[in-house]
Design an enzyme around this catalytic site. Structure first.
Site, PDB file in Angstrom:
ATOM      1  N   ALA A   1       8.351  18.944 -52.475  1.00 53.85           N
ATOM      2  CA  ALA A   1       7.760  20.261 -52.263  1.00 53.85           C
ATOM      3  C   ALA A   1       6.254  20.180 -52.458  1.00 53.85           C
ATOM      4  CB  ALA A   1       8.362  21.285 -53.234  1.00 53.85           C
ATOM      5  N   ASP A   2       5.560  21.109 -51.821  1.00 48.11           N
ATOM      6  CA  ASP A   2       4.116  21.227 -52.021  1.00 48.11           C
ATOM      7  C   ASP A   2       3.729  22.700 -51.918  1.00 48.11           C
ATOM      8  OD1 ASP A   2       1.611  19.213 -52.079  1.00 48.11           O
ATOM      9  OD2 ASP A   2       1.050  21.099 -51.103  1.00 48.11           O
ATOM     10  N   THR A   3       2.938  23.144 -52.882  1.00 43.92           N
ATOM     11  CA  THR A   3       2.503  24.535 -52.936  1.00 43.92           C
ATOM     12  C   THR A   3       1.010  24.617 -52.681  1.00 43.92           C
ATOM     13  OG1 THR A   3       4.249  25.101 -54.516  1.00 43.92           O
ATOM     14  CG2 THR A   3       2.379  26.614 -54.371  1.00 43.92           C
TER      15      THR A   3
ATOM     16  N   GLY B   1       6.015  24.547 -49.235  1.00 46.88           N
ATOM     17  CA  GLY B   1       6.797  23.805 -48.262  1.00 46.88           C
ATOM     18  C   GLY B   1       7.799  22.933 -48.976  1.00 46.88           C
TER      19      GLY B   1
ATOM     20  N   LYS C   1       5.409  13.681 -48.171  1.00 48.76           N
ATOM     21  CA  LYS C   1       5.868  13.129 -49.445  1.00 48.76           C
ATOM     22  C   LYS C   1       7.261  12.510 -49.285  1.00 48.76           C
ATOM     23  CE  LYS C   1       3.360  16.353 -52.474  1.00 48.76           C
ATOM     24  NZ  LYS C   1       3.510  17.462 -53.453  1.00 48.76           N
TER      25      LYS C   1
END
Length: 207
Positions: free
Chosen positions: A84-86, A121, A67
């Site tokens: 961020a990525d969950t 992340g 991203k």
């Protein structure tokens, strides 16, 4: 428009970079605001697929960095981007956002009565080229749920924009989550303790 918390706890200085949050998540926005940070939100469509050989934290970190790379060309030298990525992992299966209500029900049926891991992340990308990528893990324990409880949640809340088809801050978190090992805020979508620590190290915030 820049967002900021009233009576910000963060000292202002012209030498610190301007923070940019690349996320449409209201939960991440609220967490940064609650930290006392001022930031601007930027949004664009980014492909969220990932290489099949990646597992668990590797997936979350890859997506956060992927991203950030999409926003990098437009980042000014005095800006610092936060992406961020969950993801939710049941053993080695990655449960991302469900495509529809039926898939949300199936995901929650798999999670009920079991423990799973939530990984978020994060990528911090400075306009001068510095980059930090990290992740945090939380183990979440669910009690057994009935089909009626699962269907009630899916019908009355908004699981389609959440990894694993649930939000710990929602009704299902109150009735289903029996124990957490790790950061609650990480499950919400941002490990704010790590974000703050890394921002301090980068000289982006301070008291």
């Amino acid at each position: 428009m820049p967002l900021s918390a009233p009576d910000s706890l963060v000292s202002s200085t012209s030498r610190r970079p301007r923070l940019v949050l690349a996320s449409n998540s209201p939960r991440r926005r609220q967490l940064l605001t609650d930290l006392g940070l001022s930031y601007q939100v930027r949004l664009r469509e980014v492909d969220e697929s990932f290489p099949a050989h990646l597992v668990r934290a590797e997936v979350a970190e890859y997506l956060a960095a992927h991203k950030a790379a999409a926003y990098a060309p437009d980042l000014a030298p005095d800006e610092l981007l936060i992406t961020a990525d969950t993801i939710v992992c049941l053993e080695n299966d990655v449960l991302n956002k469900p495509a529809d209500a039926a898939e949300a029900v199936r995901m929650l049926q798999r999670l009920q009565g079991r423990a799973h891991e939530v990984y978020t992340g994060v990528c911090l990308l400075h306009g001068d080229g510095r980059r930090v990528v990290f992740s945090d893990q939380t183990r979440v324990h669910f009690r057994p749920l009935t089909l009626a409880e699962i269907e009630h949640y899916v019908a009355h809340y908004s699981p389609l924009d959440k990894a694993g088809a649930y939000g710990a801050q929602d009704w299902i978190g109150m009735v289903a989550v029996t124990r957490l090992e790790g950061s609650y805020f990480n499950v919400m979508g941002l490990p704010v303790h790590r974000v703050w620590e890394e921002l301090v190290t980068l000289g982006a915030v301070g008291l």
